[in-house]
Design a protein around this motif. Sequence first.
Motif, mmCIF file in Angstrom:
data_model
loop_
_atom_site.group_PDB
_atom_site.id
_atom_site.type_symbol
_atom_site.label_atom_id
_atom_site.label_comp_id
_atom_site.label_asym_id
_atom_site.label_seq_id
_atom_site.Cartn_x
_atom_site.Cartn_y
_atom_site.Cartn_z
ATOM 1 N N ASN A 148 3.496 -22.445 14.903
ATOM 2 C CA ASN A 148 2.774 -21.376 14.484
ATOM 3 C C ASN A 148 2.744 -21.239 12.899
ATOM 4 N N MET A 149 3.233 -22.149 12.325
ATOM 5 C CA MET A 149 3.109 -21.929 10.580
ATOM 6 C C MET A 149 1.547 -22.388 10.363
ATOM 7 N N LEU A 150 1.093 -21.828 9.298
ATOM 8 C CA LEU A 150 -0.039 -22.265 8.581
ATOM 9 C C LEU A 150 0.304 -23.459 7.795
ATOM 10 N N VAL A 151 -0.415 -24.633 7.679
ATOM 11 C CA VAL A 151 -0.074 -25.892 7.125
ATOM 12 C C VAL A 151 -1.453 -26.145 6.291
ATOM 13 N N THR A 196 -18.113 -18.907 9.495
ATOM 14 C CA THR A 196 -16.944 -17.901 8.806
ATOM 15 C C THR A 196 -16.444 -18.508 7.794
ATOM 16 N N ASN A 197 -16.498 -17.694 6.567
ATOM 17 C CA ASN A 197 -15.775 -18.316 5.211
ATOM 18 C C ASN A 197 -14.519 -17.343 4.992
ATOM 19 N N LEU A 198 -13.426 -18.159 4.674
ATOM 20 C CA LEU A 198 -12.243 -17.394 4.070
ATOM 21 C C LEU A 198 -11.821 -18.035 2.778
ATOM 22 N N ARG A 199 -11.686 -16.950 1.736
ATOM 23 C CA ARG A 199 -11.124 -17.458 0.382
ATOM 24 C C ARG A 199 -9.731 -16.428 0.393
ATOM 25 N N LEU A 200 -8.782 -17.453 0.060
ATOM 26 C CA LEU A 200 -7.559 -16.910 -0.384
ATOM 27 C C LEU A 200 -7.086 -17.202 -1.932
ATOM 28 N N ASP A 231 -5.789 -12.156 -3.893
ATOM 29 C CA ASP A 231 -6.889 -11.499 -3.517
ATOM 30 C C ASP A 231 -7.368 -12.590 -2.174
ATOM 31 N N GLY A 232 -7.942 -12.037 -1.466
ATOM 32 C CA GLY A 232 -8.835 -12.845 -0.352
ATOM 33 C C GLY A 232 -10.127 -11.937 0.025
ATOM 34 N N GLU A 233 -10.593 -13.190 0.697
ATOM 35 C CA GLU A 233 -12.045 -12.306 1.135
ATOM 36 C C GLU A 233 -12.615 -13.210 2.574
ATOM 37 N N LEU A 234 -13.151 -12.551 3.483
ATOM 38 C CA LEU A 234 -13.393 -13.049 4.550
ATOM 39 C C LEU A 234 -15.049 -12.741 4.894
ATOM 40 N N HIS A 235 -15.956 -13.668 5.156
ATOM 41 C CA HIS A 235 -17.205 -13.509 5.395
ATOM 42 C C HIS A 235 -17.348 -14.070 6.991
ATOM 43 N N VAL A 236 -17.518 -13.079 7.868
ATOM 44 C CA VAL A 236 -17.694 -13.356 9.115
ATOM 45 C C VAL A 236 -19.018 -14.041 9.562
ATOM 46 N N GLY A 237 -19.233 -14.983 10.235
ATOM 47 C CA GLY A 237 -20.383 -15.735 10.792
ATOM 48 C C GLY A 237 -20.788 -14.979 12.148
ATOM 49 N N ASP A 238 -21.707 -15.509 12.698
ATOM 50 C CA ASP A 238 -22.210 -15.284 14.217
ATOM 51 C C ASP A 238 -21.136 -15.543 15.041
ATOM 52 N N GLU A 239 -20.550 -16.561 15.044
ATOM 53 C CA GLU A 239 -19.409 -16.955 15.933
ATOM 54 C C GLU A 239 -17.896 -16.457 15.664
ATOM 55 N N ILE A 285 -6.144 -15.116 10.894
ATOM 56 C CA ILE A 285 -5.657 -15.726 9.887
ATOM 57 C C ILE A 285 -5.483 -14.636 8.778
ATOM 58 N N TYR A 286 -6.719 -14.199 8.203
ATOM 59 C CA TYR A 286 -7.037 -13.368 7.247
ATOM 60 C C TYR A 286 -6.302 -11.855 7.681
ATOM 61 N N GLN A 287 -6.074 -11.628 8.834
ATOM 62 C CA GLN A 287 -5.645 -10.275 9.281
ATOM 63 C C GLN A 287 -4.048 -10.279 9.281
ATOM 64 N N ASN A 288 -3.512 -11.411 9.432
ATOM 65 C CA ASN A 288 -2.075 -11.530 9.399
ATOM 66 C C ASN A 288 -1.388 -12.033 8.037
ATOM 67 N N ILE A 289 -2.133 -11.811 7.124
ATOM 68 C CA ILE A 289 -1.617 -12.197 5.912
ATOM 69 C C ILE A 289 -1.662 -10.864 5.123
ATOM 70 N N SER A 290 -0.602 -10.981 3.944
ATOM 71 C CA SER A 290 -0.546 -9.588 3.389
ATOM 72 C C SER A 290 -0.898 -9.913 1.881
ATOM 73 N N MET A 291 -1.799 -9.071 1.288
ATOM 74 C CA MET A 291 -2.039 -9.150 -0.047
ATOM 75 C C MET A 291 -1.011 -8.692 -0.768
ATOM 76 N N GLY A 292 -0.616 -9.320 -2.098
ATOM 77 C CA GLY A 292 0.310 -8.831 -2.836
ATOM 78 C C GLY A 292 1.799 -9.315 -2.443
ATOM 79 N N GLU A 293 1.832 -10.097 -1.201
ATOM 80 C CA GLU A 293 3.275 -10.878 -0.873
ATOM 81 C C GLU A 293 3.381 -12.043 -1.389
ATOM 82 N N THR A 294 4.826 -12.349 -1.645
ATOM 83 C CA THR A 294 4.905 -13.579 -2.099
ATOM 84 C C THR A 294 5.097 -14.538 -0.900
ATOM 85 N N TYR A 295 4.690 -15.755 -1.078
ATOM 86 C CA TYR A 295 4.718 -16.893 0.037
ATOM 87 C C TYR A 295 5.311 -17.874 -0.544
#
Length: 151
Positions: free
Chosen positions: A54-57, A95-99, A120-128, A135-145
């Motif tokens: 379940n790790m992001l790679v 859908t576009n995601l920027r981290l 910072d991060g930004e999500l632009h949701v498309g039609d699908e 993924i965007y909802q499960n990350i924390s802004m300002g957190e060290t990874y």
Amino acid sequence: MRIITIVLGVMLFIVTGCSNNETGLEGKELGISSNDPTISEEEKENAEINFSSNMLVLEFSSADEVTLLNLGNEYTGSYSLDGESLTVKLEDEGTNLRLDFVEFKETPDEYYSYSGVIDDGELHVGDETSQLSNIYQNISMGETYVFLEEK
């Protein structure tokens, strides 16, 4: 004639050296995990850190191309590394995601290879519907990874 050949050779060397866009991440697979400050140095040294399913790679395939692997899904995109700032841009069905990671740097720690803070991060949701939204909802802004290197 020999001088012209030498001058052209030097110019070619300078041009190819200046156009080298390598970031040092090419060919690396880095698993992203939140930093757990409660883990002691001794625990880190004794732990065998493995990628989990379940790790992001992030797979860095070239000087600007990246693929995010998550739960059997692949999301392609681009990245840029400027000093200690890493920006990852991914796309999936409109859908576009920027981290944006700051303080992204290689570490001498054996537990992980890199660390960085999601600034910072930004999500632009498309039609699908896209898993990039989850993924965007499960990350924390300002957190060290930390970034574990698949070896």
